[in-house]
Design a protein around this motif. Structure first.
Motif, PDB file in Angstrom:
ATOM      1  N   TRP A  61      36.556  51.572  85.891  1.00 24.28           N
ATOM      2  CA  TRP A  61      37.543  52.448  85.266  1.00 24.28           C
ATOM      3  C   TRP A  61      37.105  53.907  85.190  1.00 24.28           C
ATOM      4  N   VAL A  62      36.456  54.376  86.214  1.00 20.72           N
ATOM      5  CA  VAL A  62      36.096  55.794  86.242  1.00 20.72           C
ATOM      6  C   VAL A  62      37.267  56.551  86.882  1.00 20.72           C
ATOM      7  N   SER A  63      37.767  57.535  86.178  1.00 19.67           N
ATOM      8  CA  SER A  63      38.871  58.343  86.715  1.00 19.67           C
ATOM      9  C   SER A  63      38.363  59.147  87.916  1.00 19.67           C
ATOM     10  N   GLU A  64      39.190  59.297  88.925  1.00 18.01           N
ATOM     11  CA  GLU A  64      38.755  59.970  90.153  1.00 18.01           C
ATOM     12  C   GLU A  64      38.189  61.357  89.865  1.00 18.01           C
ATOM     13  N   ALA A  65      38.821  62.056  88.946  1.00 21.78           N
ATOM     14  CA  ALA A  65      38.386  63.425  88.646  1.00 21.78           C
ATOM     15  C   ALA A  65      36.984  63.453  88.030  1.00 21.78           C
ATOM     16  N   ASP A  66      36.570  62.337  87.442  1.00 30.11           N
ATOM     17  CA  ASP A  66      35.246  62.287  86.797  1.00 30.11           C
ATOM     18  C   ASP A  66      34.115  61.913  87.752  1.00 30.11           C
ATOM     19  N   LEU A  67      34.468  61.530  88.972  1.00 26.92           N
ATOM     20  CA  LEU A  67      33.420  61.030  89.872  1.00 26.92           C
ATOM     21  C   LEU A  67      32.272  62.032  90.079  1.00 26.92           C
ATOM     22  N   PRO A  68      32.564  63.328  90.282  1.00 28.72           N
ATOM     23  CA  PRO A  68      31.433  64.253  90.454  1.00 28.72           C
ATOM     24  C   PRO A  68      30.525  64.304  89.221  1.00 28.72           C
TER      25      PRO A  68
ATOM     26  N   LEU B  48      41.066  63.981  91.920  1.00 27.84           N
ATOM     27  CA  LEU B  48      40.017  64.964  92.203  1.00 27.84           C
ATOM     28  C   LEU B  48      40.664  66.089  93.002  1.00 27.84           C
ATOM     29  N   SER B  49      40.658  67.304  92.439  1.00 24.86           N
ATOM     30  CA  SER B  49      41.427  68.355  93.092  1.00 24.86           C
ATOM     31  C   SER B  49      40.725  68.895  94.342  1.00 24.86           C
ATOM     32  N   GLN B  50      39.427  69.008  94.274  1.00 31.77           N
ATOM     33  CA  GLN B  50      38.731  69.473  95.481  1.00 31.77           C
ATOM     34  C   GLN B  50      37.379  68.799  95.619  1.00 31.77           C
ATOM     35  N   LYS B  51      36.908  68.776  96.833  1.00 29.37           N
ATOM     36  CA  LYS B  51      35.637  68.114  97.116  1.00 29.37           C
ATOM     37  C   LYS B  51      34.506  68.843  96.393  1.00 29.37           C
ATOM     38  N   PRO B  52      33.690  68.188  95.612  1.00 26.90           N
ATOM     39  CA  PRO B  52      32.630  68.899  94.890  1.00 26.90           C
ATOM     40  C   PRO B  52      31.483  69.311  95.814  1.00 26.90           C
ATOM     41  N   GLU B  53      30.878  70.424  95.450  1.00 29.09           N
ATOM     42  CA  GLU B  53      29.739  70.909  96.254  1.00 29.09           C
ATOM     43  C   GLU B  53      28.450  70.398  95.636  1.00 29.09           C
ATOM     44  N   LEU B  54      28.298  69.115  95.652  1.00 28.40           N
ATOM     45  CA  LEU B  54      27.097  68.541  95.058  1.00 28.40           C
ATOM     46  C   LEU B  54      26.292  67.881  96.164  1.00 28.40           C
ATOM     47  N   GLU B  55      25.031  68.203  96.213  1.00 30.87           N
ATOM     48  CA  GLU B  55      24.200  67.649  97.273  1.00 30.87           C
ATOM     49  C   GLU B  55      24.149  66.124  97.170  1.00 30.87           C
ATOM     50  N   GLY B  56      24.449  65.470  98.237  1.00 31.99           N
ATOM     51  CA  GLY B  56      24.369  64.003  98.281  1.00 31.99           C
ATOM     52  C   GLY B  56      25.631  63.296  97.819  1.00 31.99           C
ATOM     53  N   PHE B  57      26.586  64.062  97.273  1.00 22.16           N
ATOM     54  CA  PHE B  57      27.781  63.415  96.717  1.00 22.16           C
ATOM     55  C   PHE B  57      28.545  62.642  97.785  1.00 22.16           C
ATOM     56  N   GLU B  58      28.673  63.270  98.922  1.00 22.92           N
ATOM     57  CA  GLU B  58      29.522  62.676  99.957  1.00 22.92           C
ATOM     58  C   GLU B  58      28.994  61.304 100.418  1.00 22.92           C
TER      59      GLU B  58
END
Ligand code: SF4
Lengths: 187, 750
Positions: B409-416, B340-350
Motif C-alpha cells: 500500500w505504498v502510494s506511487e508518489a511516495d516511492l522516491p 508520481l508526477s516526474q521521475k526522481p533524480e535519485l541515484e539507483g532509483f530506476e
C-alpha cells in the motif's frame, strides 16, 4: 531498577577502520589459540552483508565480541551475557564487564589492525527490564559507571551523558575519558 | 514496578499462552534436576520452536583439531545436546504478516537474547540464532504479549502457515487468501488432532495457479484459491493438494480435490490430519512425511479415507465462524493514492524501481520489496523499517519465502521517499526477484546437519552478481538461484533454475567442500517441476561454473526459451561437459583455498572429523570403484532424460550396487559382481553394523538399495525411475560420507 543481565561496551575506530573480513580469520585463530582467558570461545558468525550490525562476531559462552558497525560508527564491542561474578550489584557488573572488555581490547591491540580510540566509549544496558526510570535511578547509574571507568582507567576526568538518539534503543551512555592513564590500562 | 517479564506481562497475553510458557519454564527446571527425561524435554522444547544449533553436542572442529566445548552446566536439553550450548529459536508468522510494533519487538529481542540479527526463513518465519535456553521463556512471553507465538514452529505438528505475500493486492489472484491462512493457523494451533504426527506438516496458500509465490505443490498440504459459479452464485473455495515436499526425494503434491468450498476448508483439512496421524509412519522418520503415506496408499485411496474421516468428525462452530469476519484482514491505505508526477533524480532509483516495485490491483498503490541479503536484517535496520512502514503503509509488512520483507500500500508518489528512507537504512538493495536475490538455508553456519557453507556460497555469488548486475543479460537476470547446505533441501534447490546442495569429496586424503548442481527447476506454477542433479563440483569452482552455464544460456537460448527448456534441449551430456571443466581439485600445496569453504577460513571438515594419512590404500581403492558408480548414475540420468525409464531404473540400481561394492571391498576383496552377494555382504558389514548409517538419516540411504534389490523385476514407471535415479545419487553421497567416517583419524587429531 533491575541489575542489567546484558551489558554492551563499545570502543570506536577513528579515521583508520579495519574491514569486517579481517576479523574472520582473526576470530577463528583466537578460538584455535584459546586467546581470551576466562571465556569459552564457541564460534564465529559472519554478518558483514548486514549494514549497521555486529558485522563479524566471536561468540563465547560468557560474552560476544564483535567488529560492530551499528550506528554507522565502526568499533569493537564486548557484550557480556552471563557468568557474572557472585556480587549482583550494578557497580560490580559494570566494573567486571569493563575490565573484561579492556582485556579483549588488549588482545586486539596485539593484532596488525588499526587501533581503537580508547578515550571514547559507549555502554548500553541490553536489558529493557533494567532501564533507569527516575532521576534518582539515573543518578545511581551515572555514579556507578563513573566509578567503574575511573577504577579501570585510573582517572577522574570523565564525562558521561545519556544517549538519547531513539527511545526504542536500549538505554545507553556515552563516555569520554579525558586523561587516560596508560599505566592503569596496562595493569 | 514488576522485576520479571513474567510478572510484567502476565495479563498482556491470552491466559492459556501464559500458562503454557510457565509450564515450559517448569519443565526446564525439572530437566535441570534430571527429573524429566532428556528426550521428552527435547520434544517439548522443539514444539516451542527452540531448536538445536551446530556444535551443541559440545564439539567443534577449529580447522586444526576437534575441540571439546566444556560448558559449565552439566546437563543436557536433548540427546547429545548440551544445556548451555547456544540454540536457534524459530517464531511463527502466519502468512508472513507482521506490524511495525512486532518488528520493533523482534529488534529488541534480537539485541537482548540473540546476536542482533533477525533472520527471515524460507517459510516466512523468523529465526534467532545463538540463544541460550534459559532466555527462552522470557523471549516467548515478550512475543506472546504482542500476539506472536513460537508454538509448533518446530516439532511434529502443523508448522507456519504460508501464503503469497501479495495476497489481497495481487493483480492475478482469485481472492485474498489471508483470512483463510490465519483461520488455519488459529484452528490448528495446539489442536488435539495434530499432536500425533510422525513428522512435520507444512501448509501453504496461493491465490492463483500460475505464479510462484505460494509454492503449494511442494507442501504437505496446499490450497489454491478458486471461484466457481454454483446455482448462479460465485462461491469461493480451494483446489486442495496433498503430499508434496522437497527434502531428499522431492515429490509433487497430488490433487485431493478440485474444489473444496470455503465452509469445508477446516473440516477437510482436519480429516487429512486425522488420517495422517492414524496411518502415517511413526517409527521410521525418513518415511514419516505425509508424501510417503499418499504415495503408499495412492491418491484415490487417500482421498477416500479422508472423505470417510470427514463424515465422522463432530461439527465445530469454528469451522464457519471466521467466515463472518473475513473483512478483519482488509487493509485500508494510510495515504491516498497519488501519481508520481516526474521521475526522481535519485541515484539507483530506476534500477530499484524496475525490480523491487509491484503495481497492486488497487490503482496507484505499490508493493515494495525490501531485498534482504541472506534473509538477514539487524535490529537497527528493523527500527528504521518499522518507521518506514508506519509512515507510508497501513502498518502492513509481510515476510516472503524468498527471505525478503514487503511493504504494501505504498502510494506511487511516495516511492522516491520510501526508496530514500530505505537507502538510509541500508535496505534499498535492487534486484529483488532476480538472479542476485539468492535464497539459502543456514547450512554449516548454524545447522547441525549442514555439510557445506550454503550461506557462504550464496553471499559470494550475490556479491559477484551484484557487482556486474548492470551488465548482465536480461535472460540471466531473470534466473533464480537457491542453495542448501545438504540434501535436505531447506534452501529449496529443487525449484530453482540453478540450485546447489552441499556435499563433500575426498581428494588427496583431505576432505573438500563440494556442491551438487541441480538444474532446471521451476518456481512458477506453484513450484511446477523439480530440477535434476547433474554432478558435484568443488565449492570454490561454483562461481566460475555459474558464469559458464549462464553465459552459454544467454548466448544459445532461442527466443523466449526458458532455462529449463534450454537445459533439456542441451541434454545432460553437454551439461556434463560444462561441468567437467570445473571438477578438478588442485593439490593442497598449490590450491589450499579449495580445502576451505566460502566464508569460513577453517580447513574444511565433515562432522568435526579431520582427514588423516592412515587410510590411503583404502581411500584409493574406494575412489577407484566409486567413480564407476558415479559414471553409471550419470548414465541413468541420461536414460531418464531420454525417457528410457526401464534403462534408467536398471542403471540407477547398478550404480547403487557399485557404490555398495566399493565399500564392501574394504571388508571382503572377493565379493565379486553378483548382486545378491554384494547386497548380502553390504548388509552384513555395513547395515547390521550401522557403519553405513548417517548420524541423522540413520539407515535411510541403505534402504534405497535393499528396497530396489527386493523389487527386482517390478514394473517401472516414469515416477518410479525418476525417484530411483535420485536415490542412486544420494546413495553414492552416503557411500562417500561413510568412507570419510571410516577413514577419519580419531577425534582430536587432524
Ligand atoms: S538443507 Fe541441510 S544444511 Fe540446510 S538447513 Fe536443511 S538440514 Fe540444514
Amino acid at each position: 531498577m533491575n541489575t542489567p543481565q546484558r551489558l554492551k561496551i563499545k570502543f570506536f575506530y577513528q579515521d583508520d577502520v579495519p574491514a569486517a573480513e579481517q576479523f574472520l580469520p582473526l576470530f577463528h585463530r583466537w578460538i584455535q589459540e584459546d586467546r581470551l582467558a576466562e571465556h569459552l570461545l564457541l564460534d564465529v558468525a559472519d554478518y558483514k552483508h548486514v549494514p549497521n550490525s555486529l558485522a563479524t562476531l566471536l561468540v563465547a559462552h560468557e560474552a560476544d565480541l564483535a567488529f560492530d558497525t551499528e550506528g554507522d560508527k565502526p568499533g569493537f564491542s564486548y557484550i557480556r551475557k552471563r557468568a557474572w561474578p557472585e556480587t549482583q550489584t550494578l557497580d560490580a557488573r559494570l566494573e567486571f564487564s569493563l575490565a573484561q572488555a579492556l582485556n579483549a581490547v588488549e588482545a586486539l591491540e596485539l593484532e596488525d589492525l588499526p587501533k581503537l580510540d580508547l578515550e571514547s566509549l559507549e555502554i548500553r544496558f541490553l536489558d529493557r527490564l533494567a532501564i533507569p526510570d527516575t532521576q534518582e535511578e539515573l543518578d545511581t547509574v551515572l555514579v556507578a559507571t563513573k566509578k567503574a571507568v575511573s577504577q579501570l582507567y585510573g582517572t577522574h576526568d570523565i564525562s558521561i551523558c545519556q544517549l538519547k538518539e531513539d527511545k526504542r534503543r536500549a538505554f545507553g551512555l556515552s563516555i569520554k575519558v579525558k586523561r587516560l592513564c596508560e599505566e592503569a590500562l596496562a595493569a | 514496578m514488576p522485576t520479571t517479564w513474567k510478572e510484567r506481562l502476565k495479563t498482556h497475553m491470552p491466559h492459556d499462552w501464559s500458562e503454557e510458557i510457565d509450564l515450559f519454564e517448569n519443565q526446564m527446571i525439572l530437566r535441570k534436576q534430571d527429573k524429566l527425561d532428556e528426550k521428552v524435554f527435547a520434544e517439548t522444547r522443539l514444539r516451542r520452536g527452540a531448536y538445536g544449533q551446530r556444535y551443541d553436542n559440545g564439539h567443534r572442529h577449529d580447522g586444526i583439531k576437534s575441540r571439546e566445548l566444556k560448558f559449565p552446566t552439566a546437563t543436557t536439553k536433548g540427546a547429545e545436546t548440551e544445556w548451555d550450548a547456544p540454540g536457534m529459536q524459530r517464531i511463527k508468522f502466519p502468512f508472513g504478516g507482521m506490524n511495525p510494533a512486532q518488528l520493533e519487538l523482534l529488534a529488541d529481542l534480537a539485541e537482548e537474547y540473540a546476536d542482533g540479527i533477525i533472520h527471515v526463513t524460507t517459510r516466512q518465519a523468523i529465526q534467532y540464532h545463538f540463544v541460550h535456553i534459559e532466555d527462552v521463556p522470557d523471549l516467548m512471553r515478550r512475543l506472546a504479549a504482542e500476539g506472536i507465538t513460537t508454538r509448533e514452529a518446530c516439532g511434529n505438528s502443523v508448522r507456519n502457515v504460508t501464503a503469497c505475500p501479495l495476497a489481497g493486492v495481487c493483480r492475478g489472484e482469485a481472492f485474498d487468501t489471508t483470512p483463510y491462512a490465519h483461520a488455519m493457523f488459529e484452528y490448528f494451533l495446539g489442536h488435539d488432532d495434530v499432536q500425533d504426527f510422525g513428522r512435520k506438516f507444512k501448509p501453504a496458500f496461493s491465490g492463483c495457479e500460475h505464479e510462484a509465490c505460494g509454492l503449494v505443490k511442494m507442501h504437505d498440504i496446499g490450497y489454491l484459491a478458486q471461484t466457481r459459479v454454483i446455482e448462479g452464485e460465485v462461491k469461493r473455495g480451494f483446489k486442495l493438494f496433498v503430499g508434496g515436499g522437497l527434502g531428499t526425494i522431492p515429490q509433487q503434491a497430488k490433487v485431493l480435490s478440485d474444489f473444496v468450498p470455503e465452509e469445508e476448508l477446516l473440516p477437510v483439512t482436519q480429516a487429512v490430519c486425522r488420517v495422517f496421524a492414524r496411518l502415517g509412519e511413526k517409527k521410521n522418520r525418513n518415511r514419516a512425511r505425509i508424501k510417503f503415506l499418499v504415495e503408499q496408499l495412492g491418491i484415490n485411496e487417500f482421498t477416500r479415507l479422508v472423505s470417510e474421516e470427514r463424515a465422522t468428525i463432530p461439527h465445530d462452530p469454528r469451522w464457519l465462524e471466521y467466515l463472518n469476519k473475513l473483512d478483519r484482514f482488509t487493509e485500508t491505505p494510510r495515504i491516498d493514492a497519488r501519481a508520481l508526477s516526474q521521475k526522481p533524480e535519485l541515484e539507483g532509483f530506476e534500477s530499484w524501481f524496475e525490480t523491487n516495485v509491484y503495481a497492486q490491483k488497487q490503482g496507484g498503490y505499490y508493493v515494495v520489496t525490501v531485498n534482504l541479503p541472506l534473509g538477514d536484517l539487524s535490529s537497527e535496520q528493523a527500527y528504521k523499517l518499522a518507521d518506514i512502514a508506519r509512515a507510508y503503509t497501513p502498518d502492513t509488512l509481510r515476510t516472503t519465502v524468498e527471505q525478503n520483507i514487503v511493504l504494501r500500500w505504498v502510494s506511487e508518489a511516495d516511492l522516491p521517499r520510501v526508496y530514500f528512507d530505505l537507502k538510509n537504512a541500508g535496505l534499498a538493495n535492487p534486484g529483488a526477484g532476480t538472479i542476485v536475490d539468492i535464497t539459502s538455508c543456514p547450512g554449516t553456519d548454524t545447522c547441525k546437519l549442514g555439510i557445506a557453507a550454503s550461506r557462504g556460497l550464496a553471499a559470494e555469488l550475490r556479491t559477484r552478481l551484484a557487482a556486474k548486475n548492470g551488465s548482465l543479460d536480461k535472460a540471466i537476470k531473470d534466473l533464480r538461484i537457491k542453495v542448501s547446505g545438504c540434501f535436505n533441501s531447506c534452501g529449496g534447490h529443487h525449484i530453482a533454475d540453478i540450485g546447489f546442495f552441499g556435499n563433500s569429496r575426498k581428494r588427496n586424503n583431505r576432505t573438500v567442500p563440494h556442491f551438487q548442481v541441480v538444474l532446471g527447476g521451476t518456481r512458477k506454477d506453484n513450484a511446477g517441476s523439480y530440477g535434476m542433479a547433474v554432478g558435484a563440483i568443488p565449492s570454490k569452482h561454483v562461481p566460475d561454473f555459474l558464469d559458464a552455464i549462464t553465459g552459454r544460456y544467454a548466448a544459445e537460448r532461442l527466443d523466449g526459451e526458458s532455462f529449463k527448456d534450454w537445459v533439456n534441449r542441451l541434454g545432460k551430456l553437454e551439461i556434463k561437459k560444462v561441468l567437467n571443466d570445473y571438477t578438478e581439485v588442485p593439490l593442497y600445496e598449490t590450491g589450499p583455498q579449495f580445502y576451505s569453504d566460502w566464508g569460513d577460513v577453517r580447513e574444511f571438515s565433515v562432522g568435526d572429523i579431520g582427514v588423516g594419512e592412515c587410510a590411503g590404500e583404502v581411500v584409493s581403492l574406494f575412489s577407484l570403484t566409486i567413480a564407476q558408480a558415479e559414471g553409471t548414475a550419470f548414465e541413468a540420468l541420461i536414460a531418464l532424460d531420454e525417457k528410457r525409464f526401464k534403462e534408467a531404473d536398471e542403471k540407477a540400481y547398478k550404480a547403487m550396487l557399485q557404490a555398495a561394492r566399493s565399500l564392501v571391498l574394504s571388508k571382503n576383496l572377493d565379493v565379486g559382481e553378483d548382486p545378491n552377494t554384494i547386497v548380502s555382504e553390504f548388509d552384513r558389514h555395513f547395515i547390521q553394523t550401522e557403519l553405513f548409517f548417517d548420524k541423522y538419516a540413520r539407515g535411510k540411504f541403505a534402504q534405497y538399495l535393499t528396497k530396489r534389490h527386493e523389487q527386482n523385476g517390478k514394473t517401472v514407471s516414469e515416477d518410479s525411475s525418476r525417484v530411483l535415479v535420485e536415490e542412486a545419487h544420494l546413495f553414492i553421497e552416503a557411500a562417500h560420507a561413510c568412507d570419510a567416517r571410516l577413514t577419519a583419524p580419531p577425534q582430536g587429531v587432524n
